[in-house]
Design an enzyme around this catalytic site. Structure first.
Site, PDB file in Angstrom:
ATOM      1  N   GLY A 179      -0.405  -0.971   1.584  1.00  0.00           N
ATOM      2  CA  GLY A 179      -1.489  -1.702   0.946  1.00  0.00           C
ATOM      3  C   GLY A 179      -2.807  -0.989   1.150  1.00  0.00           C
ATOM      4  N   ALA A 180      -3.010  -0.501   2.365  1.00  0.00           N
ATOM      5  CA  ALA A 180      -4.216   0.249   2.710  1.00  0.00           C
ATOM      6  C   ALA A 180      -3.942   0.960   4.020  1.00  0.00           C
ATOM      7  CB  ALA A 180      -5.416  -0.685   2.848  1.00  0.00           C
ATOM      8  N   MET A 181      -4.796   1.927   4.359  1.00  0.00           N
ATOM      9  CA  MET A 181      -4.621   2.696   5.592  1.00  0.00           C
ATOM     10  C   MET A 181      -5.980   2.948   6.227  1.00  0.00           C
ATOM     11  SD  MET A 181      -2.736   4.066   7.800  1.00  0.00           S
ATOM     12  CE  MET A 181      -3.390   4.861   9.265  1.00  0.00           C
ATOM     13  N   GLU A 182      -6.053   2.673   7.534  1.00  0.00           N
ATOM     14  CA  GLU A 182      -7.309   2.647   8.262  1.00  0.00           C
ATOM     15  C   GLU A 182      -7.811   4.009   8.727  1.00  0.00           C
ATOM     16  OE1 GLU A 182      -4.088   1.692  11.468  1.00  0.00           O
ATOM     17  OE2 GLU A 182      -4.421   1.283   9.335  1.00  0.00           O
ATOM     18  N   ASN A 183      -7.585   5.060   7.939  1.00  0.00           N
ATOM     19  CA  ASN A 183      -8.078   6.379   8.332  1.00  0.00           C
ATOM     20  C   ASN A 183      -9.550   6.265   8.753  1.00  0.00           C
ATOM     21  OD1 ASN A 183      -5.582   7.478   7.089  1.00  0.00           O
ATOM     22  ND2 ASN A 183      -6.650   6.967   5.193  1.00  0.00           N
ATOM     23  N   GLU A 187      -8.693  -3.520   7.574  1.00  0.00           N
ATOM     24  CA  GLU A 187      -8.884  -2.087   7.828  1.00  0.00           C
ATOM     25  C   GLU A 187     -10.151  -1.820   8.633  1.00  0.00           C
ATOM     26  OE1 GLU A 187      -6.296  -0.484   7.235  1.00  0.00           O
ATOM     27  OE2 GLU A 187      -5.415  -2.033   5.972  1.00  0.00           O
ATOM     28  N   HIS A 212      -9.680  -2.310  12.294  1.00  0.00           N
ATOM     29  CA  HIS A 212      -9.016  -1.178  12.948  1.00  0.00           C
ATOM     30  C   HIS A 212      -9.998  -0.083  13.384  1.00  0.00           C
ATOM     31  CE1 HIS A 212      -4.795  -2.025  12.785  1.00  0.00           C
ATOM     32  NE2 HIS A 212      -4.714  -2.083  11.470  1.00  0.00           N
ATOM     33  N   GLU A 229      -1.454  -3.827  14.825  1.00  0.00           N
ATOM     34  CA  GLU A 229      -1.377  -4.475  13.520  1.00  0.00           C
ATOM     35  C   GLU A 229      -1.495  -5.998  13.611  1.00  0.00           C
ATOM     36  OE1 GLU A 229      -1.831  -3.032  10.930  1.00  0.00           O
ATOM     37  OE2 GLU A 229      -1.288  -0.948  11.321  1.00  0.00           O
TER      38      GLU A 229
END
Length: 972
Positions: A354-358, A391, A394, A413
């Site tokens: 869904g999304a990524m917390e880079n 995100e 995070h 998570e």
């Protein structure tokens, strides 16, 4: 100073190799990549090979026990610790004319410390090819920062099974010394949604290609050779070479971007600021021709990137408007300034998660970031708010402070899944979104955690080694149970104590790694600094929830005051084989009320106890336990108290809090499935719904009645169930017809808008003619005029019911609209609704479309199959399709992807016969060699669920049929 000089030098020369080596590498790719794709290149040893100077293919069959070499293990040896990387990458956004492949070339150097003498360098590498000879070590360059001599590389080899590049040295690296390893490499910019990959989309009739990343959990090694474990934090200096006219992004701020000529090509060379110390899985680098909008809030540059037409249309405005307030909220919540100078967020057309917390460059699916008032529903809007909050949470919890290993993924998570509601509530305080965690997480995960095939939140580190094992942890237990127990913890500690402990935890471990018990220690310190009273330490209380799977059902006997707990199992006859350190007993916080008056909280610290205050001596008093469902457990009562609660629902349902009305329904239906109370008792909780207008109780009922639809939509029960539910929903349907002025207005409240959708959906599903005429009329108006009159909130429901009632003309119209949809949220609604047709040939055609990524994007293939399986007519078609093509689906759509288990569960959730059970067991046996990846556990859960379904139908079908018949005869 030496370190600073090293950085400056590396940044200065970072692009030199790219120009020298690019042409020869591209020419060689045809051979290299045909080898790589077949896992059969000359630099590849087999999983059983010791690697001692020979090269064999990955197809070599094992003949002996694998040697106990360091590269046979999945974890890196603890001999080398990275300090800083310099990485230069050049993605090609056009295919090579000779090979047809999209590729990237790269150079990396890593500064590392030797912490134990060793004659090996083992570093992660997956699907990368190296220029130069491996047999004599000529492909690698090793130097010492001190300038002293270093051992030469005798040989190198790639070890496929554990995804390692192994360098054998002719002498030892020395403890305490710093070294630099430099490598040149090439990779495929594939469309596999992992590592450094490509995403394609059409804009103005022109195909566009972008290069983007998804590293979590174990795919940074597909982008460049690295020590790819979360505890091995490092600094990263990133340089991207890219086409003129494109924009390059990475975690750090752009320092400079200038034109250079490499091999006769005029390209841009963009240098980024060194990152903070961080884990490899949080890296991101992207090349696109996107547009952006932005502003500066409190010294932080906030930018939203997306396709230029989406930016021009204002689809990034909502995300931009709420990001600043949510960031500020978390700064206060954590008592910690946002640790980076920028916060970029970008919408990717092809994105598996869904999304990524880079860190500093968060990636999203388009549906999770872009909002268009004309096309997006209020649920789309809520999803954007909660995912952005997730995100951004995070950025501190996970990125600034990172769990040491993936076995504690649940804390990372689960925490973000809890506080996403707090962040979204800050952005949209009128929504009361914090209440929805009960439906979206607590009740959702109860269904999984009540199976014997569930698992504890925290696993042993040694049990989570392989990439597939790591991916399997990205499940409802880690996210939703993690969120649920942390919400419970925050409640019984009180939020001031919880946040105080959280803040000191983040302060102590900033830029480093932890284990979950470190948080318990800081929360305990916060408790001891206040007057908060607990029955035991935070560690001892919470470990009963973290180290054993499942949850209790707490039973209250209001005649005696007896309170007891028992491990709740959906199938009480199933055998629990997973041992528990606490014998499946929990330390349970109990918030409760008696006849509208909230009582002093209690604790259940043993299997049973007596709480005299819970005795009821009058016929009008009732006891309600687990107020607002802050506790992670179900509740049962004696028959007298159930009767009094049901009477209260019937007479004055608002005497019971809204969340607890939803709880009573959900608990009752699940207690019935577990054979703790009769099924007809659960059905009685729906009798009062004729008078209910709030969303949460209705949604709880529909969630549970979905099981009845699944079990009975192929039997004679179905018609009588429809009759009953049509009677129950008609007043709700008429209510919304009235408050919307005959469907011309939108209800004002956020949850009222949700419940309007429920009213129309259930009314049409159960055959209410007024509803069916309404939705078919709207859809026909759209087909006839070309102008869509349907409000975004109602579109999926209307599309689905109209397509189900229609034929090929309606389906083909919707398919054309889907193909032409430029708004991702609209495309998603159409894609789901297309699965609602009752024409088997259309469903079969649609299944075939999922194999063609030009028709259905890879990211959407498995969910489309699940949508089809949810249709009673499509279920057997989807199951046959999956079985026949499992090898292809597993290979193409990612056995290791986060959501792959949803496919297995989705196509089997209706299973309830002996024939289907045997098919499922045969499926498991037939595909043992292919494997199931992150869906492995889901296969066992599906078998267990099917067996439970079979027993439930055998025991309940007749009673349920009779109850529906009588309920229709004698309506309330």
């Amino acid at each position: 100073m030496a370190k600073g000089f090293f950085i400056s030098k590396a940044v200065g020369i970072g692009g030199i190799f790219v120009g020298v080596a690019a042409l020869s590498i591209i020419i060689a790719l045809s051979v290299v990549y045909s080898q790589e794709k077949s896992k059969n290149n000359n630099n590849q040893v087999s999983p059983t090979d010791g690697g001692g100077g020979t090269t064999t293919t990955s197809s070599t069959k094992p003949t002996t026990t694998p040697p106990n070499n360091p590269w046979n293990k999945y974890r890196l040896p603890q001999t080398l610790v990275p300090i800083e990387y310099n990485v230069t990458l050049w993605p090609r956004l056009k295919p090579d004319p000779a090979t047809g492949l999209y590729i990237f070339t790269g150079e990396s150097s890593v500064l590392f410390e030797c912490v134990e003498d060793t004659d090996l360098i083992i570093i992660h590498s997956n699907k990368l090819n190296y220029s130069g000879s491996m047999s004599d070590g000529g492909f690698a360059h090793l130097s010492a920062v001190s300038g002293h001599s270093v051992p030469s590389v005798n040989e190198g080899f790639l070890f496929f099974e554990t995804q390692f590049l192994v360098l054998k040295l002719n002498g030892n690296l020395l403890k305490g010394q710093l070294y630099i390893l430099s490598l040149n490499f090439t990779g495929e910019l594939a469309d596999d949604l992992g590592g450094f990959y490509r995403s394609e989309y059409t804009e103005g009739g022109t195909k566009k290609v972008m290069a983007t990343t998804q590293m979590q959990p174990t795919d940074a090694r597909k982008s460049f050779p690295c020590f790819d474990e979360p505890a091995l934090k490092s600094y990263f200096n990133i340089i991207l070479i890219h086409d003129v006219g494109t924009v390059a992004l990475s975690n750090g701020r752009e320092l400079e971007s200038k034109n250079v000529v490499i091999d006769g090509q005029n390209v841009l060379r963009t240098v980024f600021e060194r990152t903070e110390k961080m884990s490899t899985y949080l890296l991101a680098f992207i090349v696109s021709d996107y547009g952006n909008i932005g502003n500066n809030i409190g010294g932080v540059d906030i930018r939203i990137f997306a396709r230029k037409p989406a930016i021009t249309a204002g689809q990034g405005d909502y995300a931009l408007n709420i990001t600043g307030p949510i960031l500020k909220f978390f700064e206060e919540y954590y008592n910690s300034t946002y640790p980076l100078p920028k916060s970029d967020q970008i919408a990717i057309p092809d994105f598996n998660a869904g999304a990524m917390e880079n860190w500093g460059l968060i990636t999203y699916r388009e549906t999770a970031l872009l909002y268009d008032e004309e096309f997006s529903s209020n649920s789309n809007k809520q999803r954007i708010a909660t995912i952005i909050a997730h995100e951004l949470a995070h950025m501190w919890f996970g990125n600034l402070v990172t769990l040491r290993w993936w076995n504690d993924l649940w804390l990372n998570e689960g925490f973000a899944s809890y506080v996403e509601y707090l962040g979204a509530d800050e952005a949209e305080p009128e929504w009361n979104v914090k209440d929805l965690i009960v439906l979206s997480d607590v009740h959702r995960v109860f269904a999984v955690d009540a199976l014997t095939s569930s698992h504890p939140l925290s696993s042993k580190e040694e049990d989570i080694q392989k990439p597939a094992q790591i991916s399997e942890l990205f499940d409802a237990i880690s996210y939703s149970k993690g969120a649920s127990v942390l919400r419970m913890l925050s409640d019984f500690l009180t939020e001031p104590v919880f946040t105080k402990g959280l803040q000191s935890y983040l302060k102590e471990f900033a830029f480093s790694n932890t284990v979950y018990t470190d948080l318990w220690k800081h929360l305990q310190m916060a408790v001891e600094a206040t007057t908060t009273e607990l029955p035991d330490t935070v560690n001892n209380i919470m470990n009963t929830w973290v180290l054993q799977m499942g949850f209790p059902v707490v039973t209250i006997d209001t005649t005696s005051g007896a309170v007891s707990q028992k491990h709740f199992l959906l199938d009480p006859d199933s055998e629990v084989t997973t041992p528990s350190p606490y014998n499946y007993e929990w330390i349970v916080p109990i918030k409760w009320m008696k006849t509208k008056i909230i009582q002093t909280p209690k604790w259940l610290t043993q299997k049973s106890d007596t709480v005299n205050e819970m005795k009821v001596t009058t016929t009008s008093d009732w006891v309600l336990v687990n107020l607002d469902v802050v506790g992670y457990y179900r509740v049962n009562y004696d028959e007298g108290n159930w009767d009094r609660l049901l009477s209260a629902l019937s007479a004055r349902h608002e005497d019971i809090p809204t969340i607890n009305r939803a709880q009573l329904v959900d608990d009752a239906f699940n207690l019935a499935r577990a054979k703790i109370i009769p099924t007809v008792r659960a059905l009685q909780t729906t009798l009062y719904l004729k008078n209910e207008r709030h969303y949460m109780p209705w949604q709880s009922a529909l969630n549970n009645l979905d099981f009845f639809f699944l079990m009975f939509d192929r039997s004679e029960v179905y018609g009588h169930m429809q009759d009953y539910l049509r009677n129950q929903v008609t007043p709700l349907f008429e209510h919304y017809k009235t408050v919307t002025d005959n469907w011309t207005k939108v209800p004002t409240g956020h949850m009222d808008q949700y419940n309007q959708v429920n009213a129309i959906s259930l009314a049409c599903r159960t055959g209410l003619k007024a509803c069916q005429d309404l939705v078919q009329g709207w859809f026909k108006m759209w087909m006839d005029s070309g102008n869509n009159p349907i409000h975004p909130n109602l579109r999926y429901t209307v599309y689905c019911n109209a397509i189900a009632a229609g034929g090929a003309a309606e389906w083909n119209f919707a398919w054309e609209q889907f193909q032409n949809a430029s708004i991702a949220t609209e495309a998603d609604k159409l894609r789901a609704a297309l699965a609602c047709t009752t024409e088997p040939w259309l469903l079969n055609r649609y299944l075939e479309y999922t194999l063609n990524s030009s028709l259905i994007r890879k990211q959407d293939a498995t969910s489309t199959i699940v949508y089809i399986a949810q249709n009673v007519i499509g279920q057997s078609l989807a199951w046959d399709f999956v079985r026949a093509r499992w090898n292809y689906i597993f290979t193409q759509y990612g056995g290791g992807s986060f959501s792959f288990s949803n496919l297995v569960n989705g196509v089997t959730e209706r299973f309830s016969t002996e024939f289907e059970l045997q098919q499922l067991k045969q499926f498991k046996e037939d595909n043992a060699d292919v494997g199931f990846g992150s869906g492995t556990l889901a296969v066992d859960q599906s078998i267990e669920r099917t067996q439970a379904n079979m027993k439930w139908i055998a025991e309940n079908k007749e009673n349920v049929l009779n109850w529906f018949i009588e309920a229709v005869k004698t309506p309330t």
